[in-house]
Design a protein around this motif. Structure first.
Motif, PDB file in Angstrom:
ATOM      1  N   GLY A 189       0.800  -1.214   0.000  1.00  0.00           N
ATOM      2  CA  GLY A 189       0.000   0.000   0.000  1.00  0.00           C
ATOM      3  C   GLY A 189       0.832   1.263   0.000  1.00  0.00           C
ATOM      4  N   SER A 190       2.029   1.207   0.572  1.00  0.00           N
ATOM      5  CA  SER A 190       2.865   2.408   0.629  1.00  0.00           C
ATOM      6  C   SER A 190       3.498   2.746  -0.720  1.00  0.00           C
ATOM      7  CB  SER A 190       3.962   2.229   1.680  1.00  0.00           C
ATOM      8  OG  SER A 190       4.868   1.210   1.294  1.00  0.00           O
ATOM      9  N   VAL A 191       3.633   1.762  -1.600  1.00  0.00           N
ATOM     10  CA  VAL A 191       4.310   1.999  -2.887  1.00  0.00           C
ATOM     11  C   VAL A 191       3.556   2.997  -3.768  1.00  0.00           C
ATOM     12  CG1 VAL A 191       5.084   0.917  -5.030  1.00  0.00           C
ATOM     13  CG2 VAL A 191       5.488  -0.222  -2.831  1.00  0.00           C
ATOM     14  N   PRO A 192       2.234   2.815  -4.008  1.00  0.00           N
ATOM     15  CA  PRO A 192       1.535   3.819  -4.821  1.00  0.00           C
ATOM     16  C   PRO A 192       1.543   5.219  -4.204  1.00  0.00           C
ATOM     17  CG  PRO A 192       0.214   1.828  -4.610  1.00  0.00           C
ATOM     18  CD  PRO A 192       1.339   1.719  -3.642  1.00  0.00           C
ATOM     19  N   LEU A 198       5.741  11.529  -5.914  1.00  0.00           N
ATOM     20  CA  LEU A 198       6.761  11.797  -6.918  1.00  0.00           C
ATOM     21  C   LEU A 198       6.134  12.387  -8.176  1.00  0.00           C
ATOM     22  CD1 LEU A 198       9.057   8.638  -6.604  1.00  0.00           C
ATOM     23  CD2 LEU A 198       9.608  10.977  -5.948  1.00  0.00           C
ATOM     24  N   LEU A 199       4.984  11.842  -8.579  1.00  0.00           N
ATOM     25  CA  LEU A 199       4.279  12.375  -9.744  1.00  0.00           C
ATOM     26  C   LEU A 199       3.815  13.810  -9.494  1.00  0.00           C
ATOM     27  CD1 LEU A 199       2.122   9.275 -10.798  1.00  0.00           C
ATOM     28  CD2 LEU A 199       4.094  10.230 -12.003  1.00  0.00           C
ATOM     29  N   LEU A 200       3.341  14.067  -8.266  1.00  0.00           N
ATOM     30  CA  LEU A 200       2.911  15.427  -7.941  1.00  0.00           C
ATOM     31  C   LEU A 200       4.072  16.417  -8.020  1.00  0.00           C
ATOM     32  CD1 LEU A 200       0.447  14.958  -4.942  1.00  0.00           C
ATOM     33  CD2 LEU A 200      -0.047  16.138  -7.088  1.00  0.00           C
ATOM     34  N   ALA A 201       5.250  15.967  -7.609  1.00  0.00           N
ATOM     35  CA  ALA A 201       6.413  16.848  -7.648  1.00  0.00           C
ATOM     36  C   ALA A 201       6.844  17.152  -9.081  1.00  0.00           C
ATOM     37  CB  ALA A 201       7.565  16.214  -6.886  1.00  0.00           C
ATOM     38  N   GLY A 217      -2.244   7.715  -5.626  1.00  0.00           N
ATOM     39  CA  GLY A 217      -2.071   7.596  -4.182  1.00  0.00           C
ATOM     40  C   GLY A 217      -3.260   6.963  -3.502  1.00  0.00           C
ATOM     41  N   GLY A 218      -4.462   7.190  -4.046  1.00  0.00           N
ATOM     42  CA  GLY A 218      -5.658   6.578  -3.479  1.00  0.00           C
ATOM     43  C   GLY A 218      -5.594   5.065  -3.466  1.00  0.00           C
TER      44      GLY A 218
END
Length: 236
Positions: A189-192, A198-201, A217-218
């Motif tokens: 669950g922590s991987v997504p 990272l995608l948001l950044a 992330g959801g």
């Protein structure tokens, strides 16, 4: 020219009605559908513990909410945090010695419980930090050079994808827990979530990209938060 800080606008009356109506509907449904069983537990209210718990929460939440306005290094902010720590210690001491405790502190010594609480804290800090930062980022005027200038309503609607993915992945968490240890499910669950931030950044130039990033992330929040109860029940 001095740099101006942007503070997101307060909701209009119409936007407030859109937010309040669903919650009022849910509350009415609960009152109509859930009946009072009449069952009452033995015991009495532990007023000293309740007062110290309230003091702890107030002294903690005030600086967290107003720290930017007060100044994070100001005596008022630091004093509130110190007061919250002292009140919390007193509250725990009262609870451990009370016959009618609000919360049984002995439960938190159990390894499955404290590990699940620690994981829940980490997931929760990440989730609610996103809920606080992303809407503010979306509502920041585009003229500032980094915001997207979305309305309050639009920034709320952009969280629908993450709500959907979190719900669907939460349903899948049970199937995963039957095939592997629940600790492994938490790690999965922590991987997504890491990928999402990272995608948001890297990709945040438009509203649909932000919605897509948070939807990833959801997936992780749904799996991770759903697995926490299994960690307590099965001990990992």
């Amino acid at each position: 020219m001095p740099k101006q800080r942007y503070h997101p606008a307060h909701p209009t009356a119409d936007e407030q009605r859109r937010l309040i109506t669903p919650s009022e509907t849910a509350r009415l449904a609960v009152r109509l559908l859930l009946k009072d069983t009449g069952a009452r537990a033995d015991g009495r209210m532990n007023w000293p513990a309740g007062a110290m718990l309230a003091a702890t929460l107030v002294l903690l939440l005030l600086p967290l909410s107003l720290g930017q306005q007060w100044g994070w290094g100001s005596p008022r902010t630091l004093g509130s945090f110190a007061g919250a720590l002292v009140a919390g210690v007193v509250w725990v001491a009262i609870e451990t010695r009370s016959r009618y405790s609000l919360i049984d502190m002995r439960v938190f010594r159990l390894r499955p419980v404290w590990t699940a609480n620690l994981a829940s804290f980490l997931f929760g800090v990440t989730l609610y930090s996103a809920f606080g930062f992303i809407p503010a980022f979306l509502q920041t005027p585009a003229g500032t050079g980094y915001g997207l200038g979305e309305s309050i309503t639009a920034s709320g609607l952009l969280f629908l994808p993450v709500t959907a993915t979190q719900f669907l992945s939460g349903l899948a968490a049970d199937a995963l827990a039957k095939r592997m240890p629940t600790k492994a499910v938490l790690v999965i669950g922590s991987v997504p979530i890491v990928i999402s931030f990272l995608l948001l950044a890297l990709l945040h130039s438009s509203a649909w990209l932000v919605a897509l990033d948070t939807a990833v992330g959801g997936l992780g929040f749904g799996i991770g938060l759903s697995a926490l109860s299994a960690v307590v029940v099965h001990g990992g």
